[in-house]
Design a protein around this motif. Structure first.
Motif, mmCIF file in Angstrom:
data_model
loop_
_atom_site.group_PDB
_atom_site.id
_atom_site.type_symbol
_atom_site.label_atom_id
_atom_site.label_comp_id
_atom_site.label_asym_id
_atom_site.label_seq_id
_atom_site.Cartn_x
_atom_site.Cartn_y
_atom_site.Cartn_z
ATOM 1 N N PHE A 106 0.812 -1.229 0.000
ATOM 2 C CA PHE A 106 0.000 0.000 0.000
ATOM 3 C C PHE A 106 0.847 1.281 0.000
ATOM 4 N N GLU A 107 2.170 1.143 -0.129
ATOM 5 C CA GLU A 107 3.018 2.330 -0.138
ATOM 6 C C GLU A 107 3.020 3.007 -1.503
ATOM 7 N N SER A 108 2.817 2.226 -2.569
ATOM 8 C CA SER A 108 2.840 2.809 -3.913
ATOM 9 C C SER A 108 1.678 3.765 -4.128
ATOM 10 N N GLY A 109 0.500 3.435 -3.576
ATOM 11 C CA GLY A 109 -0.649 4.324 -3.724
ATOM 12 C C GLY A 109 -0.410 5.670 -3.067
ATOM 13 N N LYS A 113 1.363 11.695 -3.974
ATOM 14 C CA LYS A 113 2.211 12.830 -3.619
ATOM 15 C C LYS A 113 2.587 13.668 -4.832
ATOM 16 N N PHE A 114 2.444 13.096 -6.037
ATOM 17 C CA PHE A 114 2.870 13.782 -7.256
ATOM 18 C C PHE A 114 1.723 13.829 -8.255
ATOM 19 N N PRO A 115 0.699 14.623 -7.986
ATOM 20 C CA PRO A 115 -0.473 14.660 -8.879
ATOM 21 C C PRO A 115 -0.185 15.288 -10.232
ATOM 22 N N HIS A 116 0.907 16.051 -10.365
ATOM 23 C CA HIS A 116 1.252 16.623 -11.657
ATOM 24 C C HIS A 116 2.012 15.626 -12.535
#
Length: 452
Positions: free
Chosen positions: A84-87, A92-95
């Protein structure tokens, strides 16, 4: 007897003084590394960019360049991420990453954002445009080798630093047979790149161009700058009186150029060893100058140690010259050592940026944008869209509330009457406003037709 003892004591004392003076006026072999936070902060950003690049490669390897969140979570464990760390990471980087719901499967998927795709296209275009420069870099790299050949695998590992495409073996090496030749070594069975012919016009070091520029711009004495390097010590580096004397002597010490063949020189004398040490500094300086971002990891520099006659203890050798190079241990929990060319950077940016460097920095800018700002931009976009719809509705409502009276005066002209008995004056502004509201005329007519 007393005379002999006193003379021996004097010789012993003079020997100690001479030894201490010689040691104090030479650059210390082992020095503690002084941190420069500007370069360390640069590597902290680089650490995030490397993780983002790994996720990008993972997403682009999937069909339609998108991957479900559940599959992303399982595949990211190969990259060292926990469950669940990848989600949490991609949020954190929506751009850079875009999470959306599949219209048919009704599950969450992840793909690259438009800005990230645009950045990748920009970097690929810059990479293709600078292939002629990459050819020159590889030619100069082969000229730095004492045998005129370099192992292909070592160049492949450092291809990003030298600005080479992934298919450089074909697009750079095999496509230019007039410069390069590929062959398999019989003794090691490794593939090597060999230069076809040495070009003397390429045998000019970058430090020589810097010296000429410094001489013309600042008017420094030619004798002082003839063999010198640009030295810029990190903040907090202690420089004593004897260290300054040692640096002055070292700057004036002659040395052989990295592109010069030294096979015919006798290297057993102390003077020759000093020249070889300074030649090693010039060799690493030129190697970093050939890279796109003027930096390279210490481990990748060590791959070229045998071919370029570099010292065995590279880290101690570079720490001896902290005014020219900087070693940063940030970016991989202290396991990675990145060597920067100090004179090429100012305030964390390249002094002379190139197109490929700017394209890569664009990804770092997208990574640094906070998720809060991305959510704010989305809310502002929704606010503008909703506000525009409200304005359209209010215009329609105003037209429905107005009491329009249309009369025929018998001459084919229409008289528009309002509740006020005064005449109306039409100016240019009102005419433009009527043209802008022409899209709502059908709605007005329907409203007028329904009036009782």
């Amino acid at each position: 007897m007393r005379a002999l003892i006193s003379s021996a004591a004097k010789r012993f004392t003079s020997r100690i003084l001479t030894r201490s003076m010689s040691q104090s006026t030479s650059i210390p072999r082992k020095q503690a590394r002084v941190r420069d936070h500007g370069y360390d902060d640069y590597m902290e950003i680089e650490k995030k960019v490397r993780k983002v690049l790994k996720f990008q490669e993972l997403i682009l390897s999937q069909p339609n360049n998108m991957i479900s969140i559940s599959r992303l979570d399982s595949l990211s464990r190969r990259l060292g991420f926990k469950q669940f760390e990848s989600g949490r990471f991609i949020l954190k980087f929506p751009h850079v990453f875009e999470v959306f719901e599949h219209p048919v499967q009704r599950i969450l998927y992840c793909r690259l954002s438009r800005k990230a795709v645009s950045q990748m296209d920009q970097e690929n275009e810059a990479l293709l445009r600078q292939i002629p420069d990459a050819v020159t870099r590889i030619r100069k790299l082969l000229m730095l080798s004492n045998t005129g050949r370099i192992r292909l695998e070592h160049v492949r590992i450092a291809r990003k630093e030298f600005g080479l495409p992934d298919d450089f073996e074909y697009s750079v090496i095999l496509k230019h047979p007039q410069f390069f030749r590929l062959f398999d070594a019989d003794e090691t069975r490794n593939k090597y790149i060999e230069m076809v012919e040495k070009d003397s016009s390429l045998g000019v070091c970058e430090i020589e161009r810097v010296r000429e520029r410094e001489y013309r711009q600042k008017g420094i004495d030619a004798e002082d700058i003839r063999f010198s390097f640009i030295v810029n010590f990190p903040p907090g580096f202690k420089i004593g009186k004897y260290y300054k004397i040692a640096m002055w002597k070292w700057q004036r010490l002659p040395y052989w150029s990295p592109y010069e063949d030294i096979s015919g020189y006798d290297l057993r004398s102390l003077e020759a060893q000093k020249r070889m040490e300074k030649r090693g500094v010039a060799m690493i300086h030129e190697l970093l100058s050939l890279t796109v971002e003027k930096k390279m990891s210490l481990e990748r520099i060590a791959h070229f140690r045998m071919a370029m006659d570099l010292p065995k203890k590279l880290k101690e050798f570079l720490l001896q010259h902290q005014g020219i190079f900087y070693i940063s241990t940030r970016g991989n929990y202290g396991k990675l050592h990145t060597v920067f060319l100090r004179e090429a950077y100012k305030k964390g940016e390249l002094v002379v940026p190139n197109e490929l460097y700017l394209a890569r920095r664009r990804l770092a800018e997208l990574v640094l944008v906070s998720p809060r700002k991305a959510r704010l931009d989305k809310e502002l976009a929704n606010y503008r869209r909703d506000g525009l719809e409200d304005d359209v509705k209010s215009v329609k409502r105003d037209h429905m509330e107005d009491d329009f009276e249309v009369k025929d005066n018998g001459n084919g002209d229409l008289d528009v009457g309002t509740e006020s008995d005064g005449d109306m004056d039409f100016s240019d502004d009102s005419a433009d406003a009527d043209e802008g509201d022409s899209s709502n005329e059908s709605g007005v007519e329907e409203s007028c037709a329904t009036e009782p």
